[in-house]
Write an enzyme that holds these catalytic residues in place. Structure first.
Site, PDB file in Angstrom:
ATOM      1  N   HIS A   1      43.618  44.975  38.158  1.00 31.32           N
ATOM      2  CA  HIS A   1      43.354  43.787  38.137  1.00 31.32           C
ATOM      3  C   HIS A   1      44.224  43.146  39.404  1.00 31.32           C
ATOM      4  CE1 HIS A   1      42.065  44.504  33.968  1.00 31.32           C
ATOM      5  NE2 HIS A   1      41.573  43.224  33.942  1.00 31.32           N
TER       6      HIS A   1
ATOM      7  N   GLU B   1      28.547  42.172  34.701  1.00 26.35           N
ATOM      8  CA  GLU B   1      28.497  42.107  36.265  1.00 26.35           C
ATOM      9  C   GLU B   1      27.269  42.145  37.082  1.00 26.35           C
ATOM     10  OE1 GLU B   1      31.187  43.339  34.749  1.00 26.35           O
ATOM     11  OE2 GLU B   1      32.724  41.930  35.032  1.00 26.35           O
TER      12      GLU B   1
END
Lengths: 336, 344
Positions: free
Chosen positions: A142, A73
């Site tokens: 998540h 990322e």
């Protein structure tokens, strides 16, 4: 009209689509409109996105513009910043917003600051799409809702659509913007349907809230999944309390005028957002009302959100902390 | 003009001029900082001139670079104007960033200079992105990222090189090993002898060159650029060099001996190149003195420009946050324009 769409349920010039389809349509239209736009992220191409949002786009646009990245990322977000500074218009997907800690350096010190530090001599036309929210048993890493951080940090714009139309119109504006825009998708409303304008030039300006349902007694300002939950609560209360529901749409800039106008009419405010309650979107909305509409208030302002916990795994625990229509209803009843 | 031909007399003189310009700019900036003329703090490039100048001379005008917190040398080597650089160090409106960036953030995106950078290791991902633009647009630009030995320990540098290698991005990663990551020697920060060895992990070429030799740097970068333009992806070049000054000006440098500096001073990149040109008959002592006087005049003029430039008006603090007009900020800008804001 996109292949998966149905004619709109009554409004001319619209089609009925889900939030997922609306986002996909926005991506498709903007990539057709401007060949500098490309999408990159983990599993966005062959896989079609972990929530199938970009499904099919690889076939339409090829692997240069629909680009799978390494699980990296910081690297690909930074590359997005560098690409945006040199004339590209990247859309970056961060699969889950919980992963935003990984590229945070590139976001806070490069993406957000470059234009300012350089005296305005670069544009930063980058869009960051990411998913938020609990409700699918995905546990704490998540399921988070982190949009407050990005609305708070100077140099970034942040939007949180609650309907398919808002999702399409805001994403198109985000991609056309010369500023960095964070586009927060609540993963529990991808299947939610609504009417969406078909005009390829349809956009929703960044910084405009929208009254989804008019009412006279209480203003509920909601985001993402809680827009639908608030509309359900308003339906349940119909006949007892007249509830006005506003989809905030943009966290920054924030459409203070629309909120003030509503509270001046109703005198009561509930803010419903899935962020943790402390220091959140709720507090910012209340501060704006405090500044501009304090003397219109007839009752203390209320907030509905996650009670400062992470999102637990067990469905029994997750249901406890996630706000829903019942919580909105309870807040409304608290002030009427 | 950025490109300089190391094979020709004109090119060699230009390369020497640029190294002298960096030396004079940074010596002057150090003195002005000590005198309290320059706010904030400055990181000087003295001793490392051959790296920036050798690398940029091997690039094309339109190529991109990313820089570090020690960026003055990269700016001059990429063709930026010392006067506007100095004005930026002074925090003046006529500086490259209108006074908003200062020494650590000088940038000129139109010149392909994507910014000095206060975050160690932040430049390589940006360079990967610039190289991605070049790849997508199909032009022959490359992106070169200068980063320090300290940056090689950063995760995002690994991510950037891996991305660039995997996608064959037209890019060059140039590690300036000046022997210290801030105040800690390189051998206490890394487990490899040469930082270029890390290239093996990405299956890309990696070279260590003498960073005190401007020709060696030039040749390595020229070779790397050829690879990049041919679509063969990135190269990792480590340039061994030395920082004659502290990490920042005022650093009392407990981490090294004066003797070590003297050893490296024997290899001063400007002296070495000057000697080479004189020995080859390309330059005379008089010619060198003349060049030096011209450079000194350029920097004197830069200081004079910076001193006489205007401070930004207080309301300019609210400019340039966004391309769009944002009401949250505009309300303060309006107020400052009306009441003059808070002056120093």
């Amino acid at each position: 009209m996109s292949t998966e769409a149905r004619p709109g349920a009554g409004t001319p010039g619209t089609e009925t689509m889900t939030v997922r389809e609306a986002i996909r349509a926005a991506l498709r239209e903007e990539m057709e409109r401007d060949d500098r736009v490309f999408l990159m992220g983990e599993d966005v191409a062959t896989f079609g996105g972990v929530f199938d949002v970009s499904d099919g786009l690889l076939d339409e646009f090829g692997d240069e513009r629909i680009r799978d990245t390494p699980i990296s990322e910081a690297g690909f977000t930074g590359a997005g910043v560098g690409a945006a500074a040199t004339g590209s218009r990247p859309v970056i997907e961060i699969m889950f917003s919980d992963f935003l800690g990984v590229p945070m350096e590139q976001i806070m010190n490069q993406m957000a600051k470059m234009r300012y530090m350089f005296g305005g001599k670069t544009d930063m036309p980058v869009t960051v799409r990411t998913t938020e929210g609990g409700g699918m048993g995905a546990a704490s890493q998540h399921s988070g809702t982190v949009h407050t951080w990005f609305a708070h940090f100077p140099g970034l714009l942040a939007v949180t659509p609650g309907t398919p139309a808002a999702a399409k119109g805001l994403l198109k504006s985000a991609i056309r913007s010369d500023d960095p825009v964070f586009f927060f998708e609540n993963k529990m409303i991808y299947e939610q349907e609504g009417d969406v304008p078909t005009d390829p030039d349809f956009t929703i300006p960044l910084g405009e809230a929208h009254v989804e349902r008019e009412g006279d007694d209480v203003t509920v300002v909601a985001t993402q999944r809680l827009v639908g939950e608030s509309l359900s609560a308003a339906d349940e209360l119909d006949g007892e309390v007249s509830v006005e529901v506003i989809d905030l749409r943009s966290l920054y800039p924030l459409d203070t005028d629309t909120l003030v106008e509503s509270v001046e009419k109703t005198g009561r405010l509930v803010v419903a957002d899935e962020s943790p309650l402390s220091y959140g979107v709720h507090a910012e909305v209340m501060a704006r009302i405090n500044d501009r509409a304090f003397f219109s208030l007839d009752a203390p302002m209320q907030r509905v959100g996650v009670p400062d916990t992470h999102i637990p795994f067990s469905p029994a625990l997750e249901a406890e902390v996630l706000p829903d229509a019942d919580d909105v209803r309870a807040a409304v009843e608290n002030v009427t | 003009m950025v490109t300089a031909d190391v094979e020709t007399a004109d090119g060699q003189t230009e390369i020497l001029r640029r190294m002298l310009t960096i030396r004079e700019f940074d010596s002057t900036a150090g003195q002005l900082f000590a005198d309290g003329e320059i706010p904030g703090f400055v990181h000087l490039y003295i001793g490392e001139e051959a790296v920036a100048v050798g690398a940029c001379a091997a690039l094309d005008e339109d190529d991109y670079i990313t820089s570090t917190h020690r960026g003055h040398g990269h700016c001059i080597a990429k063709g930026l104007d010392p006067a506007r650089m100095m004005a930026e160090l002074y925090g003046k409106r006529d500086g490259y960033c209108n006074g908003k960036g200062g020494s650590m953030h000088i940038a000129d995106v139109d010149a392909g200079m994507l910014g000095a950078n206060g975050i160690v290791g932040a430049g390589p991902p940006l360079a990967a992105g610039a190289a991605l633009t070049a790849q997508l647009q199909g032009d022959e630009r490359v992106a070169l990222s200068f980063c320090g030995d300290g940056a090689v320990a950063q995760g995002q540098v690994h991510e950037a090189i891996n991305l660039a290698a995997t996608w064959d991005l037209p890019s060059i990663f140039l590690v300036e090993n000046n022997q210290f990551g801030e105040g800690t020697p390189v051998e206490k920060q890394h487990n490899v002898e040469n930082l270029s060895e890390t290239a093996e992990a990405y299956d890309i070429p990696g070279f260590t060159v003498d960073g005190m030799d401007v020709v060696a740097v030039y040749e390595a970068v020229a070779e790397a650029r050829k690879r990049a333009v041919a679509g063969d992806g990135p190269t990792l070049v480590e340039a061994d060099t030395y920082r004659f000054r502290g990490h920042f000006e005022g650093d009392h440098q407990p981490y090294r001996d004066e003797d070590d500096i003297e050893v490296w001073r024997e290899r001063d990149p400007i002296e070495a190149f000057k000697r080479r040109l004189i020995d080859a008959g390309t330059l005379t002592e008089d010619g060198y003195e003349e060049l030096k006087s011209e450079v000194e005049a350029t920097i004197r003029e830069a200081v004079s420009f910076a001193e006489s430039a205007d401070d930004p008006a207080p309301y300019e603090a609210y400019d340039d946050m966004f391309a769009a007009s944002i009401p949250e900020i505009e309300q303060f800008a309006r107020k400052a324009r009306t009441d003059g804001g808070e002056s120093r």
